[in-house]
Every structure is written in C-alpha cells, then in structure tokens.
Motif scaffolding. Structure first.
Motif, PDB file in Angstrom:
ATOM      1  N   THR A 275     -10.861  -4.623  -0.856  1.00 28.68           N
ATOM      2  CA  THR A 275     -10.474  -3.308  -0.332  1.00 28.68           C
ATOM      3  C   THR A 275      -9.212  -2.809  -1.006  1.00 28.68           C
ATOM      4  OG1 THR A 275     -11.473  -3.829   1.819  1.00 28.68           O
ATOM      5  CG2 THR A 275      -9.863  -2.039   1.758  1.00 28.68           C
ATOM      6  N   ASP A 312     -14.474  -1.108  10.123  1.00 34.56           N
ATOM      7  CA  ASP A 312     -13.506  -0.315   9.359  1.00 34.56           C
ATOM      8  C   ASP A 312     -14.029  -0.021   7.965  1.00 34.56           C
ATOM      9  OD1 ASP A 312     -11.614  -0.076  11.351  1.00 34.56           O
ATOM     10  OD2 ASP A 312     -10.456  -1.829  10.726  1.00 34.56           O
ATOM     11  N   SER A 316     -14.849   3.730   6.433  1.00 31.73           N
ATOM     12  CA  SER A 316     -14.141   4.284   5.278  1.00 31.73           C
ATOM     13  C   SER A 316     -15.074   4.551   4.116  1.00 31.73           C
ATOM     14  CB  SER A 316     -13.019   3.336   4.837  1.00 31.73           C
ATOM     15  OG  SER A 316     -13.554   2.108   4.408  1.00 31.73           O
ATOM     16  N   GLU A 436      -2.186   1.176   7.441  1.00 34.28           N
ATOM     17  CA  GLU A 436      -3.424   1.920   7.186  1.00 34.28           C
ATOM     18  C   GLU A 436      -3.767   2.831   8.362  1.00 34.28           C
ATOM     19  OE1 GLU A 436      -7.992   1.301   5.621  1.00 34.28           O
ATOM     20  OE2 GLU A 436      -6.794  -0.443   6.170  1.00 34.28           O
ATOM     21  N   ARG A 440      -3.981   6.916   8.204  1.00 31.51           N
ATOM     22  CA  ARG A 440      -5.161   7.688   8.611  1.00 31.51           C
ATOM     23  C   ARG A 440      -4.826   8.652   9.752  1.00 31.51           C
ATOM     24  NH1 ARG A 440     -10.008   4.541  10.136  1.00 31.51           N
ATOM     25  NH2 ARG A 440     -11.000   6.562   9.753  1.00 31.51           N
ATOM     26  N   ALA A 468       0.577   5.015   1.594  1.00 33.72           N
ATOM     27  CA  ALA A 468      -0.535   4.367   0.903  1.00 33.72           C
ATOM     28  C   ALA A 468      -0.081   3.712  -0.398  1.00 33.72           C
ATOM     29  CB  ALA A 468      -1.629   5.388   0.624  1.00 33.72           C
ATOM     30  N   HIS A 471       1.865   0.470   0.334  1.00 35.55           N
ATOM     31  CA  HIS A 471       1.101  -0.647   0.887  1.00 35.55           C
ATOM     32  C   HIS A 471      -0.244  -0.853   0.196  1.00 35.55           C
ATOM     33  CE1 HIS A 471       3.817  -1.330   4.315  1.00 35.55           C
ATOM     34  NE2 HIS A 471       3.998  -0.026   4.306  1.00 35.55           N
ATOM     35  N   LEU A 473      -2.999   1.148  -0.404  1.00 39.75           N
ATOM     36  CA  LEU A 473      -4.134   1.584   0.414  1.00 39.75           C
ATOM     37  C   LEU A 473      -4.880   2.682  -0.347  1.00 39.75           C
ATOM     38  CD1 LEU A 473      -2.190   1.867   3.803  1.00 39.75           C
ATOM     39  CD2 LEU A 473      -3.638  -0.042   3.057  1.00 39.75           C
ATOM     40  N   VAL A 476      -6.602   5.676   1.744  1.00 39.94           N
ATOM     41  CA  VAL A 476      -5.646   6.623   2.337  1.00 39.94           C
ATOM     42  C   VAL A 476      -5.014   7.490   1.248  1.00 39.94           C
ATOM     43  CG1 VAL A 476      -3.491   6.829   3.625  1.00 39.94           C
ATOM     44  CG2 VAL A 476      -5.195   5.126   4.313  1.00 39.94           C
TER      45      VAL A 476
END
Length: 841
Positions: A275, A312, A316, A436, A440, A468, A471, A473, A476
């Motif tokens: 991910t 999740d 997504s 996350e 969002r 994002a 981290h 992500l 995001v």
C-alpha cells in the motif's frame, strides 16, 4: 553391440524402407542421449547423404553433447541447425485450441495466460498443462529421482522458494556446503530442470515455471511442511527484515508449514508495504490471503484487524468485486447480497464499530446509501458511552464514515452534519496517531467546503497533501492533488492537472479517484462541445463502474450521459439516458436536482420552451432545498441569470450567490456576470453593464453552447437598456445555432433581430434534415419544423411561440402539411408522422 554396428544396421534399414517413397527418421530429446547414442547419430549424419532419407533431431539449447554434435555437423555441412523460439501467446492459444478440439477464440484467456507464462513457450509443457500436468509431473519426478535423495531434497526446497530462487538461501535451507551445492546444481542443469538466471551465479530458475509447481505438488504433506519451515527459517536468518518480496514469500512459506498466525502477520505486513508503495491490487491479494487464514472463532480480534485492513484496501481501490465471502452459509459479503457480513459478538465493541464504519463506506460506494446508513448507525450505537483516549481510533474511523455517508441521508441538515463529523474525525485521528484517517477526513471536509468557501477547502487539501507526503500515503496524496486540480479547472478551465491525476490514479489502481477525475473531464468536454470525446469517457466509465459494482459512480456517469445529449438539444436521447438513470437516482447525493437542472432544464433552454425551463429549474431547487448536496446543477449560475431576466431576482439575490465560491468558477462566471450586467443596465449604468458583459462573455468563450445561449438570452435587455452590442450578439448566436442544427434558438435570434429592425438573413437551407419521405411530398424546411412540433401534439399557439412566428402562419403551414401528406386531420398526421419526423438517432 558397438555403435558402429548399430549405425550400419540403421543405414541399411533406411535404404530398404525409403527405396520407393523416401524416409523421415525423427529422434527427439537428444539432449538426454548417452554418448553411445550420440556416436550412432554422428555416423548417420556423415553417411546419410546418398540415401533417400531425412534425419530430424531435436535437443534443448542447454550445453550438452547433442548441442556440440549439432555445431560440428553444421560446420561440416552435413546438417542445418534451426533455432526454434518459444511459442508466442497467439501460437499458445492455437495449440491449446487444437488440444481441446475447439476454436482458438473459445479458449479461456486465463488458460492462455497460464500456459504462456508457465510453460516458457515449450509445446510439450503447454500440452501437458492442458491435460492436467500428469505426464509432466511424472517426467519431472523421474528426472529429479536420477539426482539421488539429496538432489530431490534440493529441488523440493527450491520449488518452495518459487520459480526463481537465490542460492545462498537454498544452501542455508539445505544445510550443504558450496561444493555440494555446485555439484547438485550442475546435475540439475544437465537434467534440464534448472538454469542460471541473470548475471552472476547467485540466482537460478526452473527451466519453466510450471516445473516448480509440479515438483511442489509431488511433495508429501510432511515433506511439504518440513521443507517450507526450513526455507522460511533460512529466509529469516539471511534476511531478518524480509525486504522486498521476501516478506510475502516468507508468509507463504509459513502458510505451507502450517504456522498460521505467523503467516497472517507477515501477509498483513507485506500488504502494508504494498500500500505504501502504491500497489493496491497487490495489497488486496495479500490481505485476502491473511483473511482466509485467520479464524474468527479462535482469534476474533486478529481476524477483525485483518478484515478491517482488507475493507480499507477495498474502499480505497474501489474493487468491490474483491469483498470476501462471508464465513457462514447464506450470508455473502458482496454488497448485492441479501445481507453483508457483520462482525460477531466475540469481537470487542470498538473493533466492531470500526468494521461497521468501513462497511458503511463500501455500501455507499456501491450506491446503497440506506444500507450504508444502517451500518453507520450500528457503529454509533456500539460507541455510545465510550470515549477517552482509548476510543479515539474507533471514533476517528466512525466519524470519517459519517463524513462520507451522511450526505446520503434524506435530511435538510445532512451537509452540516457531515461537516461536523469530518472535523471530529480529524481531531480524533490526530490524537490516535492515524494519519491516513486524518488525511481522508480532511479530504471529505474540503469537498463539503468547496462550494461555500474555496479558500478554506484549498487549505484543507494542502494540509491533507502535506500529511500524505510526510507519512507516505499515496492514495491520500493523489486525492488531495485531484481536489486542488478541480479547484484550478473551476477557476480557469485548464484540465491538464486533472488528466494527470486520472492517469496516475489508473496506474496506481485507485479506481474511485480515477472515476472522480474522469467525471470532471467528461463534464468539461460536454461544456466545450467535444461530444465524441465525452461520449467515449462516459461509455468507458459506465462499463467500468458496472463491472466493479460502483453504484454511486455509475449514477453520476448515467447522469452525465443525459447531460451530454441535453447540451446537443437532443431530447429523445436525453430522455432515454434519464430512463436508464432512474433506478439509480438515489445512489448518489445531488443526482436528482442535476437531472432537472443540468439535463432537462438545459435542453429546454435550447428548445426555447421557457415554461419548461422555469418548471425544471424550480424542481431542481426544490430537491436541493429538501436534501442539500454538493455539486452544481445551475444554482450558482444559470438559475440566477434566468431569475434576473424574469424579474424574480434582483441585486440581493445576485450578491448572495456571488458570496459562494461556486459562483466564481469559469462556467458560472459567465451567467453570474451577465446577470450583473442586466442589473447594471436596469440601474442606468450602461458603461459598467457593457464592461461586465464583456468579462462574462470572455469567461464563456471555451463553452460554445453556453456562450451563444448567453448572447441570445441577454440581447433583449441589452437592446432595451442600451448597453453592449445586442445586434452583433444575435447574429453571432443565430449563425452558431443554425450550424449546430438547433432551429428553436436560431429562430428566436432571427425574431429578436426583426424586432430590433435589423436585417435578417433568410435560412432556407437545411433541406437535408427533412426525411426523404416528407421531401417527396414537397414538405419545406419550415413546414418540417412545424411538423415536428405537430407530431408532439403542440397547439398552434405553442408552435408559434416555439418558432417565433404568428399563429396564423402556423395555421397555414398545418393546412399545407395535411394537404401534401393526405391526412384528414392534424391528429391523424401526428399519429402517422411521429416516427418519421423524430430527431436524428
């Protein structure tokens, strides 16, 4: 018997057998031949030239005596060597079809893909795969057995490591030294079982991928588990952090060894890494494996944690087709099943609340808001009375779901409720250390704020993007960049950033984000009159959303299909599209008002049916007042202009709408700016009115239909109040509408020009639009225009209003139509001519 005697005997046999018709002698798999056989073959090659025979030999490319013999024979001129390339995909399809006795197009794509990738292009392996690998497995077992027990053990360990395997790991798992490993590999290579892979000698691979599969299946259960445990231990010893693909491979080995808990943990870790690297499909595969292994009865909390991660990933990626099967009979987890899977009572309430929150989001994506709200309400009840730091994670997840699901609740305050939930989700996520979820929630908040306060929305989007990036992500970050791109396209109409975001979302497998970007692009294409391009996007979006079960996206694509026809003035096609939309009207917020405003209302404007325009935009406003939604349907633009022109709205209404950020989009600036110009003209500020109109028309320039519709709508007040250039505007608009095949607004422009005393160009062209059957009756272009309205059962006064001619003229045209077509009454003509005079398909 010596090789020489055998070779002479074969030559004499060939001479006898081939005396009359010739002889073909085939020797297959010569790479497995012993030295004596090769000596016979070499003698035959040297002495076959004068006999009526052809010798066909086959051998693998791997270094062996047969390959050396072929090189010598070619050099001596006694043989031709042909290097056969592996079969390509089309050849594999034809071979599979031949083995199955069916046509190539009937072969399953999955079978072709498996044969093409697993057989390394070898015809024998392809055939064996089609028939169940039985012969291939037996052949491989025999070859492996020739290597002795130690060789079989080595190959079994290698097969568990995969089609490719690293020698250091294999040596550690087999507990052998360098010399023994080298000897065993040399023997396996000579047996055509493995080959060196890549530069250096640290990696080897099986001769074809299916060999590894066949050797794994040949292992007994005890051997299988023991070898897998040894291979997993070797991986952990040599690569403690399990970098790259080793984490997933170690999870698979632990699964094969029966170490379920460790396998679940490693699958989940590998999914987390996938991910973070932007691989949602890979993450879904890994989490699905972990979910399958985890037991809800003996380990309810680990099972719930894995299921939460899986849900999740599904949300997504938009892959609703990947929802897991329910653990109990009769309760499938698919959104279209009778009841989605729900966590049992053994799961702690906070975890159950989080699962229901995720299911709420997925059901909303699937276009089932009622079911989504049911899950949301269940989640809230489970959290009732639970607060404090320990509950922050669950609160953040449930409030995020509320921010996404509440806009679907039928209630006037639903947007305010969703906004408050988004704010609570941001706070709780920050406290719980869930970046996350916080990101969002910020995205949801930005969507809710955008129409009202664009500056605040942009600030939230930038905050989400920063979070994002800090981290890692990717989902995001991409959604935040799409949100910022939508703001940009609203301001200046440039769509390049949205196109980039859509391309990246498709590449990353983030399908909901890709659909959002695609919808924005398709609407822009409609407004720019690029109807063919818009149609391609719409068809692609409808097919993909239908395949994946994304009901919310599907409803918006269906709506956009209707809008596409409406902007061309093609009511019949628009109504057909709206019929297909009807079952999905409640699948997404804002679709109902948009169906009246963006579709029916706009089409009526192009038909000059002003009563219908008023009625349809009023209905859109009523739906929005009852259940407010984000999304434009004309409220911040064309509704204001129409209200000002009709005298229902004044300066107060204008100033109230301008205060909303949505009124500042390039599309709406055209209508809002012209409403401002009309009001200035009525106030006697003609110079300012002209300046305002010029700016508004500049904003409308990229949108041909809207631009010329604006010219037609404001020409009368501009002429009456003395501002702008209404005559030039009407001539330009008339030329455009005539060329676009929109007779009603073209006729309105001509009528207005006559009223202003300006010369009007006569339009008698367009006979090609009259159907051949009516042309043969001598029907003129103007009579055809009357006929189309007559077929829809309009009265003379309504027809006159539509075509901007007098009722007396309509009466003459109706009389001529009846006489030329031989119908006794207008009702008879309308019944007979309905299909004949319908618009183009």
């Amino acid at each position: 018997m010596s090789p020489l005697m055998v070779a002479e005997a074969v030559l004499r046999l060939i001479a006898v057998v081939g005396r009359r018709r010739g002889c073909l002698l085939v020797l297959d798999d010569l790479h497995e031949a012993d030295p004596g056989t090769l000596a016979v073959v070499e003698y035959l090659l040297d002495n076959l030239g004068q006999l009526p025979a052809v010798l066909l030999l086959t051998a693998e490319r791997a270094p062996c005596g047969a390959v050396a013999l072929a090189a010598r024979a070619r050099q001596d001129g006694v043989a031709t060597v042909i290097d056969l390339m592996p079969l390509g995909r089309s050849a594999v399809r034809r071979l599979v079809a031949s083995e199955l006795g069916i046509a190539p197009e009937e072969v399953s794509p999955a079978l072709v893909r498996r044969a093409a990738t697993g057989a390394a292009g070898l015809p024998f392996v392809v055939k064996e795969l089609v028939h169940g690998l039985g012969g291939l497995a037996q052949n491989l077992r025999l070859r492996a057995a020739r290597l002795g027990p130690r060789g079989e053990e080595l190959l079994g360990l290698a097969a568990l490591l995969g089609p490719r395997f690293p020698l250091p790991v294999l040596r550690h798992a087999a507990d052998c030294d360098e010399a023994e490993l080298t000897g065993l590999l040399r023997a396996a290579t000579a047996a055509s079982l493995v080959v060196p892979d890549g530069p250096g000698t640290d990696w080897y691979a099986f001769r074809y991928p299916l060999a590894a599969e066949a050797l794994r299946e040949a292992l007994g259960p005890v051997e299988h588990a023991g070898y897998a445990r040894r291979a997993a231990g070797a991986l952990a010893a040599l690569h403690p952090r399990l970098p790259g693909t080793w984490c997933a491979r170690a999870a698979e080995l632990h699964e094969r060894a029966g170490d379920t808990a460790e396998a679940v943990r490693l699958y989940a870790e590998a999914a987390r890494r996938a991910t973070a690297e932007g691989g949602p499909d890979r993450a879904l595969d890994l989490l699905a494996r972990a979910h399958r292994l985890s037991d809800p009865d003996t380990a309810p909390e680990p099972h719930a944690a894995v299921l939460a991660r899986l849900l999740d990933a599904i949300a997504s990626s938009g892959r609703l087709d990947r929802l897991p099967a329910a653990p109990g009979p009769g309760s499938p987890a698919r959104p279209d099943g009778p009841r989605p899977w729900e966590p049992g009572p053994t799961v702690p309430p906070t975890l159950r609340a989080g699962l229901h929150a995720r299911l709420a989001e997925i059901q909303t994506q699937a276009g089932r808001p009622v079911e989504g709200l049911r899950h949301l309400d269940l989640a809230r009840r489970l959290l009732a009375g639970r607060d404090g730091a320990g509950a922050d994670a669950a609160v953040a997840r449930v409030e995020l779901a509320a921010a996404l699901v509440e806009p679907a609740r039928l209630a006037p305050e639903r947007l305010r409720t969703a906004e408050e939930s988004a704010l609570r989700a941001v706070g709780a996520a920050h406290r719980a250390g869930l970046p996350e979820v916080a990101g969002r929630a910020l995205l949801a908040l930005a969507r809710l704020l955008r129409e009202r306060d664009e500056t605040a929305a942009v600030a939230r989007l930038e905050e989400a993007r920063s979070l994002a990036e800090a981290h890692h992500l990717p989902g995001v970050r991409l959604s935040a960049e799409l949100g910022l791109a939508r703001v940009e396209v609203g301001r200046d109409g440039r769509t390049a950033p949205i196109e980039r975001a859509r391309t990246e979302a498709l590449r990353a497998g983030l399908l909901p984000t890709a659909h959002e970007a695609g919808l924005e692009l398709a609407l822009d294409r409609v407004r720019r009159c690029a109807f063919d391009t818009a149609g391609e996007l719409v068809r692609e979006g409808i097919a993909d959303a239908t395949r994946l079960g994304l009901g919310r996206a599907l409803s918006r694509w269906r709506l956009l299909d209707a809008v596409r026809w409406a902007h061309q003035g093609r009511r019949a096609e628009m109504e057909d599209a709206l019929k297909r939309l009807a079952p999905l009207l409640d699948s997404a917020p804002g679709v109902r008002p948009a169906a009246y405003g963006l579709a029916r209302g706009f089409c009526s404007l192009l038909e000059e049916d002003h009563e219908a325009v008023e009625r349809e935009f009023a209905q859109a406003l009523a739906y929005d007042a009852e259940n407010p939604a984000t999304g434009e349907f004309g409220r911040h633009g064309v509704v204001l202009l129409l209200g000002v022109l009709a005298g229902r709205m004044g300066r107060r209404h204008h100033d109230g709408i301008v205060a909303a950020s949505a009124a500042g989009s390039r599309w709406n600036r055209a209508f809002v700016g012209l409403a401002h110009a009309v009001l200035l003209g009525r106030e006697g500020r003609t110079g300012e009115a002209t300046t305002a109109a010029t700016a508004a028309l500049d904003a409308a320039a990229p949108y041909p239909v809207a631009h010329h519709l604006c010219l037609r709508l404001v020409a009368r007040p501009a002429y009456e109040d003395g501002w702008g250039t209404p005559v030039e505007w009407l001539r330009e608009a008339e030329e455009f509408f005539h060329g676009a095949g929109l007779p009603a607004p073209a006729g309105a422009c001509r009528s207005l020009l006559r009223g202003m005393g300006a010369p009007v160009r006569q339009r008698r062209s367009g006979a090609d639009r009259v159907p051949p059957g009516l042309r043969r009756c001598g029907i003129t272009v103007r009579e055809f225009e009357v006929a189309r309205l007559l077929a829809e059962r309009f009265g003379n006064r309504d027809i006159a209003g539509r075509l901007h001619i007098s009722p007396r003229t309509v009466e003459k045209h109706v009389s001529s139509l009846l006489q030329k077509t031989g119908h006794p009454t207008r009702a008879a003509f309308a019944s007979a001519a309905r299909e004949l005079v319908a618009g183009p398909a």
